[in-house]
Design a protein around this motif. Structure first.
Motif, PDB file in Angstrom:
ATOM      1  N   ASP A  62       0.858  -1.178   0.000  1.00 47.57           N
ATOM      2  CA  ASP A  62       0.000   0.000   0.000  1.00 47.57           C
ATOM      3  C   ASP A  62       0.899   1.235   0.000  1.00 47.57           C
ATOM      4  OD1 ASP A  62      -1.560   2.280   1.026  1.00 47.57           O
ATOM      5  OD2 ASP A  62      -3.149   0.802   1.342  1.00 47.57           O
ATOM      6  N   ARG A  63       0.886   1.953  -1.107  1.00 49.59           N
ATOM      7  CA  ARG A  63       1.762   3.114  -1.267  1.00 49.59           C
ATOM      8  C   ARG A  63       1.446   4.210  -0.253  1.00 49.59           C
ATOM      9  NH1 ARG A  63       4.810   4.581  -5.540  1.00 49.59           N
ATOM     10  NH2 ARG A  63       3.877   2.908  -6.781  1.00 49.59           N
ATOM     11  N   GLN A  64       0.174   4.402   0.057  1.00 45.38           N
ATOM     12  CA  GLN A  64      -0.206   5.471   0.974  1.00 45.38           C
ATOM     13  C   GLN A  64       0.157   5.141   2.418  1.00 45.38           C
ATOM     14  OE1 GLN A  64      -4.291   6.658   0.424  1.00 45.38           O
ATOM     15  NE2 GLN A  64      -4.052   6.983  -1.775  1.00 45.38           N
ATOM     16  N   ALA A  65      -0.089   3.898   2.822  1.00 46.24           N
ATOM     17  CA  ALA A  65       0.204   3.493   4.197  1.00 46.24           C
ATOM     18  C   ALA A  65       1.653   3.063   4.379  1.00 46.24           C
ATOM     19  CB  ALA A  65      -0.726   2.358   4.614  1.00 46.24           C
ATOM     20  N   ALA A  66       2.377   2.844   3.263  1.00 49.88           N
ATOM     21  CA  ALA A  66       3.769   2.377   3.298  1.00 49.88           C
ATOM     22  C   ALA A  66       3.899   1.105   4.136  1.00 49.88           C
ATOM     23  CB  ALA A  66       4.698   3.465   3.812  1.00 49.88           C
ATOM     24  N   VAL A  67       3.060   0.138   3.818  1.00 45.24           N
ATOM     25  CA  VAL A  67       3.093  -1.159   4.482  1.00 45.24           C
ATOM     26  C   VAL A  67       2.946  -2.234   3.414  1.00 45.24           C
ATOM     27  CG1 VAL A  67       0.593  -1.127   4.928  1.00 45.24           C
ATOM     28  CG2 VAL A  67       2.084  -2.579   6.323  1.00 45.24           C
ATOM     29  N   ASN A  97      -6.000  -9.122   4.965  1.00 44.57           N
ATOM     30  CA  ASN A  97      -6.523  -8.747   6.283  1.00 44.57           C
ATOM     31  C   ASN A  97      -5.419  -8.237   7.205  1.00 44.57           C
ATOM     32  OD1 ASN A  97      -9.134  -9.412   5.543  1.00 44.57           O
ATOM     33  ND2 ASN A  97      -9.030 -11.482   6.396  1.00 44.57           N
ATOM     34  N   ALA A  98      -4.238  -8.869   7.138  1.00 47.98           N
ATOM     35  CA  ALA A  98      -3.118  -8.407   7.962  1.00 47.98           C
ATOM     36  C   ALA A  98      -2.661  -7.013   7.538  1.00 47.98           C
ATOM     37  CB  ALA A  98      -1.961  -9.401   7.870  1.00 47.98           C
ATOM     38  N   LEU A  99      -2.688  -6.742   6.241  1.00 49.23           N
ATOM     39  CA  LEU A  99      -2.334  -5.409   5.750  1.00 49.23           C
ATOM     40  C   LEU A  99      -3.347  -4.361   6.212  1.00 49.23           C
ATOM     41  CD1 LEU A  99      -1.244  -6.464   2.174  1.00 49.23           C
ATOM     42  CD2 LEU A  99       0.210  -5.219   3.782  1.00 49.23           C
ATOM     43  N   ILE A 100      -4.620  -4.703   6.143  1.00 49.31           N
ATOM     44  CA  ILE A 100      -5.664  -3.766   6.575  1.00 49.31           C
ATOM     45  C   ILE A 100      -5.514  -3.432   8.057  1.00 49.31           C
ATOM     46  CG2 ILE A 100      -8.159  -3.565   6.967  1.00 49.31           C
ATOM     47  CD1 ILE A 100      -8.531  -5.068   4.294  1.00 49.31           C
ATOM     48  N   LYS A 101      -5.140  -4.426   8.859  1.00 51.07           N
ATOM     49  CA  LYS A 101      -4.930  -4.180  10.290  1.00 51.07           C
ATOM     50  C   LYS A 101      -3.799  -3.188  10.537  1.00 51.07           C
ATOM     51  CE  LYS A 101      -6.692  -8.593  12.018  1.00 51.07           C
ATOM     52  NZ  LYS A 101      -6.351  -9.885  12.674  1.00 51.07           N
ATOM     53  N   ARG A 102      -2.892  -3.067   9.561  1.00 53.88           N
ATOM     54  CA  ARG A 102      -1.774  -2.123   9.695  1.00 53.88           C
ATOM     55  C   ARG A 102      -2.013  -0.827   8.924  1.00 53.88           C
ATOM     56  NH1 ARG A 102       3.365  -3.480  11.652  1.00 53.88           N
ATOM     57  NH2 ARG A 102       3.499  -5.559  12.566  1.00 53.88           N
ATOM     58  N   GLY A 103      -3.249  -0.600   8.507  1.00 50.94           N
ATOM     59  CA  GLY A 103      -3.588   0.685   7.913  1.00 50.94           C
ATOM     60  C   GLY A 103      -3.787   0.708   6.417  1.00 50.94           C
ATOM     61  N   ALA A 104      -3.582  -0.416   5.733  1.00 48.72           N
ATOM     62  CA  ALA A 104      -3.795  -0.468   4.285  1.00 48.72           C
ATOM     63  C   ALA A 104      -5.289  -0.538   3.971  1.00 48.72           C
ATOM     64  CB  ALA A 104      -3.084  -1.680   3.694  1.00 48.72           C
ATOM     65  N   THR A 105      -5.636  -0.252   2.726  1.00 47.53           N
ATOM     66  CA  THR A 105      -7.000  -0.443   2.245  1.00 47.53           C
ATOM     67  C   THR A 105      -6.935  -1.236   0.942  1.00 47.53           C
ATOM     68  OG1 THR A 105      -7.012   1.612   0.959  1.00 47.53           O
ATOM     69  CG2 THR A 105      -7.765   1.740   3.245  1.00 47.53           C
ATOM     70  N   ARG A 106      -7.976  -1.992   0.649  1.00 44.90           N
ATOM     71  CA  ARG A 106      -7.991  -2.799  -0.574  1.00 44.90           C
ATOM     72  C   ARG A 106      -7.830  -1.936  -1.822  1.00 44.90           C
ATOM     73  NH1 ARG A 106     -10.131  -8.240  -0.832  1.00 44.90           N
ATOM     74  NH2 ARG A 106     -10.534  -9.059   1.260  1.00 44.90           N
ATOM     75  N   ARG A 107      -8.439  -0.755  -1.827  1.00 46.18           N
ATOM     76  CA  ARG A 107      -8.438   0.070  -3.038  1.00 46.18           C
ATOM     77  C   ARG A 107      -7.079   0.700  -3.324  1.00 46.18           C
ATOM     78  NH1 ARG A 107      -8.607   5.319  -1.605  1.00 46.18           N
ATOM     79  NH2 ARG A 107      -9.315   5.839   0.504  1.00 46.18           N
TER      80      ARG A 107
END
Length: 204
Positions: A62-67, A97-107
């Protein structure tokens, strides 16, 4: 005061989350190795590595969350309910799901895909690497996650190094001297993956 590797080793890990931490000499960096059926997500300047035969590793960032993170699945499809990350569908959802927990979004996710080798020639329709590759590419299209790069198929085992803070991925096609070891690891991984669904997968 304990260093980062000591702290990470001491942290409680979710089921299927990689936990083999070491020093990657090639980059002089802290590293974690993802084994078949595992995944790992982080946002720091470490390197996540995995070695692939017919298996697939999807690197999502995720480029925005840098994760970012990697999974390593052995067979396409859903598998049984207790197969964890060994099958593609569950492996992708665990990673997302693990990425989302760290601030990422699917989009805002983007993907890089590696693996899917045919290590033994002449398998035709039974080529697990081809099936794994088709599965992950179809999955990404369905979920509308952009695929920004790939190195898949062919006869080569691969080592992948992924940097979750920046999204950078590097792949090295392994030499013939390491081919037999990769084949043995590949076959063992798929035997374990199909143990709960005997007869549903043709092994070679």
């Amino acid at each position: 005061m304990p260093g980062r590797m000591e702290r990470m080793r001491a942290e409680r890990r979710a089921s299927g989350e990689a936990s083999f931490f070491y020093r990657e000499v090639a980059f002089n960096a802290d590293a974690v190795k993802v084994m078949p059926g595992e995944y790992f997500v982080h946002s720091e300047d470490l390197v996540i590595t995995t070695t692939l035969g017919s298996c697939i590793a999807a690197c999502l960032w995720d480029r925005q969350a840098a994760v970012g993170g990697i999974n390593h699945f052995m067979l396409p499809g859903d598998g049984a309910s207790d197969d964890g990350g060994r099958y593609g569908s569950c492996a992708m959802e665990l990673l997302i799901n693990a990425l989302i927990k760290r601030g990422a979004t699917r989009r805002t996710l983007e993907a890089k895909v590696f693996g899917g080798a045919a290590l033994i020639a002449g398998n035709g329709a039974l080529n697990v690497g081809q099936r794994n590759t088709s599965f992950v590419l179809d999955y990404l299209r369905t979920e509308e996650i952009p695929l920004v790069s790939q190195d898949v198929l062919g006869p080569y085992p691969r080592k992948v190094c992924f940097f979750p803070k920046t999204g950078r991925a590097m792949v090295r096609r392994l030499p013939p001297a390491q081919r037999e070891a990769a084949i043995a690891l590949d076959q063992d991984a798929r035997r374990r993956a199909s143990a709960s669904a005997a007869g549903s997968i043709d092994l070679f």
